[in-house]
Scaffold this motif. Sequence first.
Motif, PDB file in Angstrom:
ATOM      1  N   TRP A  12       9.464  40.346 -83.383  1.00  0.00           N
ATOM      2  CA  TRP A  12      10.158  40.689 -82.486  1.00  0.00           C
ATOM      3  C   TRP A  12      11.981  39.744 -81.913  1.00  0.00           C
ATOM      4  O   TRP A  12      12.376  38.832 -82.480  1.00  0.00           O
ATOM      5  N   LYS A  17      12.208  42.927 -74.940  1.00  0.00           N
ATOM      6  CA  LYS A  17      11.618  42.416 -74.121  1.00  0.00           C
ATOM      7  C   LYS A  17      12.043  43.764 -73.136  1.00  0.00           C
ATOM      8  O   LYS A  17      10.189  43.819 -72.509  1.00  0.00           O
ATOM      9  N   PHE A  20       9.885  46.999 -74.062  1.00  0.00           N
ATOM     10  CA  PHE A  20       8.337  46.943 -74.329  1.00  0.00           C
ATOM     11  C   PHE A  20       8.020  46.647 -72.879  1.00  0.00           C
ATOM     12  O   PHE A  20       7.314  47.328 -73.053  1.00  0.00           O
ATOM     13  N   ASP A  43       6.154  38.996 -71.461  1.00  0.00           N
ATOM     14  CA  ASP A  43       7.320  38.788 -71.723  1.00  0.00           C
ATOM     15  C   ASP A  43       6.472  37.420 -72.343  1.00  0.00           C
ATOM     16  O   ASP A  43       6.900  37.006 -73.615  1.00  0.00           O
ATOM     17  N   LEU A  46       5.383  38.601 -75.908  1.00  0.00           N
ATOM     18  CA  LEU A  46       5.887  38.505 -77.141  1.00  0.00           C
ATOM     19  C   LEU A  46       6.731  37.044 -77.431  1.00  0.00           C
ATOM     20  O   LEU A  46       7.217  36.779 -79.024  1.00  0.00           O
ATOM     21  N   GLN A  49       4.095  36.434 -79.610  1.00  0.00           N
ATOM     22  CA  GLN A  49       4.324  36.907 -81.416  1.00  0.00           C
ATOM     23  C   GLN A  49       5.349  36.129 -81.978  1.00  0.00           C
ATOM     24  O   GLN A  49       5.123  35.987 -82.953  1.00  0.00           O
ATOM     25  N   ALA A  62       7.159  44.596 -84.058  1.00  0.00           N
ATOM     26  CA  ALA A  62       7.743  45.101 -83.350  1.00  0.00           C
ATOM     27  C   ALA A  62       7.609  46.461 -84.056  1.00  0.00           C
ATOM     28  O   ALA A  62       7.489  46.293 -85.422  1.00  0.00           O
ATOM     29  N   ILE A  74       3.874  48.275 -80.781  1.00  0.00           N
ATOM     30  CA  ILE A  74       3.489  46.854 -80.974  1.00  0.00           C
ATOM     31  C   ILE A  74       2.076  47.513 -81.843  1.00  0.00           C
ATOM     32  O   ILE A  74       1.216  47.818 -81.676  1.00  0.00           O
TER      33      ILE A  74
END
Length: 180
Positions: A12, A17, A20, A43, A46, A49, A62, A74
């Motif tokens: 990512w 953001k 997503f 957020d 992510l 991640q 991603a 994802i």
Amino acid sequence: MIETARLLLRPWREPDKPAFHDLVNTPAMMAHFGGVTSRDRIDALLDGQMASQAADGCSMWAVEFRAGGTLAGICGLRAARPYKGTPVDDELEIGWRIGERWWGQGVAKEAAAASLAWGWANRPEPRIAAWTGAANTRSWGLMRRLGMTHRPELDYQHPLYAADDPIGAMIVYAIDRPRS
């Protein structure tokens, strides 16, 4: 990072953001996660991640289409152990959320199969597990199609949900490392 016939699974980036958030924060996508939530919470997912990728060399990456670069969702592996005290504490987790626009088109299976293959080639764990709420038939159906089997001894109540909240009643599937 990982390429399939149609997809690219990659780490990512901060600019991902907004797309997503728009992709996953819908009533249908969040039905098994407690409902539509704040931008900050998406957020934070992510951010987690990106931190996992930096710390462990893997994350739930991603997923984008190779042709055109459209974000599809994802999928990937999480080595971090966020659920201390649960039966899945030591499990390498595979997970996915593919945008509803692509449901039923094999995108989740393609991304998940590529993630499993990457895991076997790059991680030492003897198995890979996945969990979802019992009502999420699409998710555990994919687990079965990937060759995973239900492991009832690993089922648990997710610590982020109240003990009586059915969304938090997790069923766990796993697949053992293939023998070479």
